[in-house]
Write an enzyme that holds these catalytic residues in place. Sequence first.
Site, PDB file in Angstrom:
ATOM      1  N   THR A 192       0.789  -1.186  -0.057  1.00  0.00           N
ATOM      2  CA  THR A 192      -0.002   0.071   0.153  1.00  0.00           C
ATOM      3  C   THR A 192       0.763   1.216   0.171  1.00  0.00           C
ATOM      4  OG1 THR A 192      -1.845  -0.805   1.123  1.00  0.00           O
ATOM      5  CG2 THR A 192      -1.664   1.374   1.717  1.00  0.00           C
TER       6      THR A 192
ATOM      7  N   THR B  78      -0.255   0.346   6.941  1.00  0.00           N
ATOM      8  CA  THR B  78      -0.280  -0.875   5.642  1.00  0.00           C
ATOM      9  C   THR B  78       0.042  -2.088   6.378  1.00  0.00           C
ATOM     10  OG1 THR B  78       1.255  -1.656   3.923  1.00  0.00           O
ATOM     11  CG2 THR B  78       2.251  -0.082   5.425  1.00  0.00           C
TER      12      THR B  78
ATOM     13  N   ARG C 297     -13.907  -7.399  -2.363  1.00  0.00           N
ATOM     14  CA  ARG C 297     -13.064  -7.230  -1.040  1.00  0.00           C
ATOM     15  C   ARG C 297     -12.292  -5.819  -0.680  1.00  0.00           C
ATOM     16  NH1 ARG C 297      -7.835  -5.742   1.157  1.00  0.00           N
ATOM     17  NH2 ARG C 297      -7.168  -6.730   2.833  1.00  0.00           N
ATOM     18  N   VAL C 298     -12.735  -5.288   0.245  1.00  0.00           N
ATOM     19  CA  VAL C 298     -12.286  -3.941   0.884  1.00  0.00           C
ATOM     20  C   VAL C 298     -11.449  -4.052   2.092  1.00  0.00           C
ATOM     21  CG1 VAL C 298     -12.710  -1.659   1.377  1.00  0.00           C
ATOM     22  CG2 VAL C 298     -14.130  -2.694  -0.367  1.00  0.00           C
TER      23      VAL C 298
ATOM     24  N   ASP D 219      -8.422  -1.947   4.692  1.00  0.00           N
ATOM     25  CA  ASP D 219      -8.445  -0.834   5.839  1.00  0.00           C
ATOM     26  C   ASP D 219      -8.247   0.398   5.044  1.00  0.00           C
ATOM     27  OD1 ASP D 219      -6.053  -1.952   5.422  1.00  0.00           O
ATOM     28  OD2 ASP D 219      -5.249  -0.648   6.937  1.00  0.00           O
TER      29      ASP D 219
ATOM     30  N   GLY E 246      -5.077  -5.878   6.076  1.00  0.00           N
ATOM     31  CA  GLY E 246      -6.369  -4.889   6.265  1.00  0.00           C
ATOM     32  C   GLY E 246      -7.306  -5.472   7.460  1.00  0.00           C
TER      33      GLY E 246
HETATM   34  N1  ASP Z   1      -3.651  -2.711   3.955  1.00  0.00           N
HETATM   35  C1  ASP Z   1      -3.948  -3.249   2.780  1.00  0.00           C
HETATM   36  C2  ASP Z   1      -5.099  -3.886   2.427  1.00  0.00           C
HETATM   37  O1  ASP Z   1      -5.649  -4.668   3.360  1.00  0.00           O
HETATM   38  C3  ASP Z   1      -2.924  -3.847   2.161  1.00  0.00           C
HETATM   39  C4  ASP Z   1      -1.501  -3.386   2.571  1.00  0.00           C
HETATM   40  O2  ASP Z   1      -1.372  -2.486   3.172  1.00  0.00           O
HETATM   41  O3  ASP Z   1      -0.394  -4.280   2.634  1.00  0.00           O
HETATM   42  O4  ASP Z   1      -5.846  -3.664   1.465  1.00  0.00           O
END
Ligand code: ASP
Length: 299
Positions: A165, A216, A193-194, A196, A219
Amino acid sequence: MFTLAIHGGAGTLSPSEMTPEKEAAYRRGLEDALQAGLAVLSGNGSALDAVEKAVNSLEDNELFNAGRGAALTSDGRQEMDASIMCGRTGKAGAVAGVKNVRNPITLSRLVMEKTDYIFLLGDGAEEFAREQQLPFEPDAYYITEFRKEELRKAQQKPAGVGKGTVGAVALDRHGNLAAATSTGGTTNKRYGRVGDSPIIGAGTYADNRIGAISCTGDGEYFIRLVAAYDVACLMDYKGLSLAEACRTVIFDKLKPLGGEGGLIAVDPAGNAELVYHSEGMYRGWADERGRKEVAIFDR
Ligand code: ASP
């Protein structure tokens, strides 16, 4: 006084996969993003502009999991999420599941500034992006060989899905704070899928009185922990310092739950923290005193 911190995700290549050439390219990408944000801050610009520009730079760089080069869903497409928050006004904007929008963080900012809403999803967010005349790109712009290979590996072995991210937090010379986060999400995620990153309080938070935070990592864990807001709460209600609050969330809360990841944060005094519990985190920070650092693995 100003301070800027950025991350390019806690889902780094493992040290064994990292060649000197790749490492140099990642470091250059981080330097460019820092530079984009610092140009705004040193010209007396706003923290909000600085985090947007720093994130734009990472979104446009195919090495990072946001915008161009975003991770692929299980059906081989991109669904991007982003959010931004202004610590001065307390306003926020977010988008989730957007395809083909070149810079999802800019779209989030327009949601914040040009609508009465905070969060727009999928087709509705894309229609709004078209109305605002934001640039769109064809699928081929986003999809890189690296992400195709990452998806292929993830599909063979569902454990250990790729992450990453990008994000930025800043304090500007006017004493204002802002945070921004943009992502393609996790590799091989189910479409729809969503994570954080677009959720205010989970992946992104900013309040001029307290701090600005961008997360990051896994999530689902950051959502359950309301991680970004928890950093702010620990400082606000419990009187912890920025460093203590960040470490509490990552090491005392995320780690015991079994999640991996990290966060970056700044406070109104210009302190910056870049904390992670994972193999590495692409990251960098700089301030008005000329201190500047980019790093990947070493803590
Ligand atoms: N936090 C992000 C998500 O879960 C992915 C990441 O930061 O690695 O979509």
